[in-house]
Design a protein around this motif. Structure first.
Motif, short mmCIF file in Angstrom:
data_model
loop_
_atom_site.label_atom_id
_atom_site.label_comp_id
_atom_site.label_asym_id
_atom_site.label_seq_id
_atom_site.Cartn_x
_atom_site.Cartn_y
_atom_site.Cartn_z
N UNK A 49 6.03 -1.07 -5.45
CA UNK A 49 6.80 -0.14 -4.62
C UNK A 49 6.55 -0.34 -3.13
N UNK A 51 3.70 0.59 -1.72
CA UNK A 51 2.80 1.65 -1.26
C UNK A 51 1.36 1.16 -1.12
N UNK A 52 1.07 0.01 -1.69
CA UNK A 52 -0.29 -0.52 -1.64
C UNK A 52 -0.21 -2.02 -1.36
N UNK A 53 -0.97 -2.48 -0.37
CA UNK A 53 -1.03 -3.91 -0.07
C UNK A 53 -2.16 -4.50 -0.91
N UNK A 70 10.20 -5.86 2.48
CA UNK A 70 9.57 -4.56 2.73
C UNK A 70 10.53 -3.58 3.41
N UNK A 74 12.96 0.97 0.98
CA UNK A 74 13.35 2.38 1.01
C UNK A 74 14.71 2.62 0.37
N UNK A 77 14.45 0.86 -3.82
CA UNK A 77 13.45 1.20 -4.85
C UNK A 77 13.33 2.71 -5.01
N UNK A 79 10.81 5.53 -7.18
CA UNK A 79 9.54 5.61 -7.92
C UNK A 79 9.30 7.03 -8.39
N UNK A 83 1.19 10.42 -8.99
CA UNK A 83 0.58 10.59 -7.66
C UNK A 83 1.61 10.60 -6.53
N UNK A 84 2.89 10.73 -6.88
CA UNK A 84 3.94 10.91 -5.87
C UNK A 84 4.64 12.22 -6.21
N UNK B 79 -0.33 15.10 -2.42
CA UNK B 79 0.27 13.89 -2.99
C UNK B 79 1.76 13.75 -2.66
N UNK B 80 2.15 14.23 -1.48
CA UNK B 80 3.54 14.05 -1.05
C UNK B 80 3.66 12.91 -0.03
N UNK B 82 3.07 9.79 -0.44
CA UNK B 82 3.75 8.65 -1.06
C UNK B 82 5.26 8.79 -1.00
N UNK B 83 5.72 10.02 -1.20
CA UNK B 83 7.16 10.31 -1.13
C UNK B 83 7.70 9.99 0.27
N UNK B 85 6.32 7.94 2.47
CA UNK B 85 6.24 6.49 2.72
C UNK B 85 7.38 5.76 2.02
N UNK B 86 7.77 6.25 0.84
CA UNK B 86 8.84 5.59 0.09
C UNK B 86 10.21 5.78 0.75
N UNK B 87 10.42 6.96 1.36
CA UNK B 87 11.78 7.30 1.79
C UNK B 87 12.02 7.24 3.29
N UNK B 220 1.11 3.05 6.92
CA UNK B 220 1.53 2.34 5.72
C UNK B 220 0.37 1.68 5.00
N UNK B 221 -0.70 1.33 5.69
CA UNK B 221 -1.85 0.77 4.98
C UNK B 221 -3.12 0.94 5.78
#
Lengths: 206, 221
Positions: A49, A51-53, A70, A74, A77, A79, A83-84, B79-80, B82-83, B85-87, B220-221
């Motif tokens: 996804x 979220x982790x490198x 990368x 958004x 993908x 997910x 944990x999300x 735990x939001x 991740x949401x 970061x994804x969007x 992001x990391x």
């Protein structure tokens, strides 16, 4: 053709190594990732996804033969993973609308309604996430993951907390996704794994 | 796209805050109690503009520390993150969180500053400059605090670390805001306040631009 390419993938957390030098290639529309607890299923989904490198190597998703970059993740993908989490203070509709708006999409109300209908959650869409049972929260998480109609849907233990009708709904979602691109399911449920055309067994890979 | 994402984050944070009232309660409670404590201890400060300005900004600074550090920690704990970061693009997250933190601080100042002026009996020499300094100082505190909050959000012992990381970042802005406010509270001329306003504008510009460039790596990391 959709697929997954994993080359020389290593992931370490402090001194614990989750996987080392993992290689795998898959072409198809649905992949199951299986393995015992702690084998790295969720970690691999997080890497896929973006979220982790990873510590070393790479894991890439392919759509129409092209790797997803990368900056495309958004849009392409979705997910759903333990944990999300969604925002507990907001309603399911507000959560999904926020994610669509943040992605710069238009036609938000109809997309929200379509996602809720797909997971049979239309009647409870106005309820705060905190007020839902764990099964309904799982449906809401799946709705949030599919609302932008991603090319790749990553599902981590998707049937946990779901009742029988929820599991039927989930199988329908996986079939819908297979027709649109790629579904990757991390699971220990043989029925769920059977939906997939290929399987990466992280237990055997160790 | 970046600004649309930022507006979505701001609206989401505002909606969550209206329902939970976590940040505003922490910041407002600290601002009000510390203002009352200052006025009880020192009484009317009157014409001592340097003391009044320093105390006002100490109240605002610690109020900001009490609430703004939670902006990213709360996302990680629930735990939001991740949401998000994804969007949402990283830059949108930073701008949205910065805007929310700034508006939170302004909302608190609307209550706390008149109360401070009333209870300490300090005279505002030039209201326009004073309000401008409050706005710029708050933007500077919000910008630095938002960056520091993101840096420590995944660390253990976030509270102490946030205070430790943010102080060196915010100290220059705090010093300039105190000097400018002291000049704005006193009688004319207000020449030094004008130079402080310029310094705060530069500070905000540098911190916000640098944060926008670096935020992706923190987030992001």
């Amino acid at each position: 053709m959709a697929g997954v390419r994993i080359s020389n993938l290593t992931q370490r957390f402090d001194r614990r190594e989750v996987f080392h030098g993992l290689n795998f290639a898959f072409d198809g529309s649905c992949l199951a990732i299986t393995g015992p607890n702690g084998s790295g299923k969720s970690t691999l989904l997080r890497i896929l996804a973006g979220l982790l490198v990873p510590t070393a190597g790479e894991a890439r998703l392919l759509i129409d033969g092209d790797e997803i970059e990368r900056n495309q993740a958004r849009a392409l993908i979705g997910l759903a993973a333990p944990d999300v989490q969604l925002y507990a203070e907001l309603s399911v509709k507000e959560n999904i609308a926020f994610l669509l708006r943040a992605r710069g999409l238009s036609d938000i109300p109809s997309r929200v309604n379509a996602a809720l209908e797909r997971v049979d959650l239309s009647e409870r869409g106005g309820d705060a996430v905190a007020e839902l049972s764990s099964g309904l929260q799982q449906r809401a998480a799946i709705a949030a993951a599919i609302a932008h109609e991603p090319s790749v849907l990553l599902l981590d233990e998707p049937s946990s907390n779901l009742d029988e009708s929820g599991i039927r709904m989930l199988h329908g979602i996986v079939e819908w996704q297979r027709a649109r691109g790629l579904a990757v399911i991390a699971t220990n449920d043989p029925d769920e794994a059977a939906l997939a055309a290929g399987c990466l067994d992280l237990g055997a890979a160790r | 796209m970046i600004l649309r994402g930022a507006a979505a984050v701001l609206a989401k944070d505002a909606r969550c805050e209206v329902r939970s009232k976590q940040a505003i309660t922490a910041v407002l409670l600290f601002a009000v109690t510390s203002t009352i404590a200052v006025s009880f201890t020192l009484g009317a400060i009157g014409s001592d503009t340097a003391v009044a300005a320093a105390l006002l900004w100490v109240v605002i600074y610690f109020s900001a520390m009490a609430g703004l550090g939670r902006s990213f920690a709360h996302e990680e704990e629930t735990h939001t993150a991740g949401l998000l970061r994804l969007a949402v693009p990283a830059e949108s997250v930073y701008i949205g969180k910065l805007a929310f933190n700034f508006l939170t601080l302004v909302a608190v100042e609307i209550v706390a500053v008149p109360m401070f002026v009333l209870l300490t009996g300090c005279h505002i020499g030039r209201a326009g400059v004073f309000i401008g300094l409050l706005g710029l100082g708050s933007l500077a505190l919000s910008a630095g605090a938002t960056t520091a909050a993101a840096m420590v959000s995944r660390a253990a012992g976030k509270g102490a670390l946030f205070a430790g990381v943010s102080f060196p970042l915010l100290a220059p802005a705090l010093a300039v805001a105190i000097a400018g406010t002291s000049a704005a509270l006193g009688p004319p001329p207000h020449a030094s306040a004008a130079s402080d306003v310029r310094l705060l504008v530069y500070y905000c510009g540098v911190v916000i631009v640098a944060s926008l460039m670096l935020f992706r790596y923190v987030w992001e990391e």
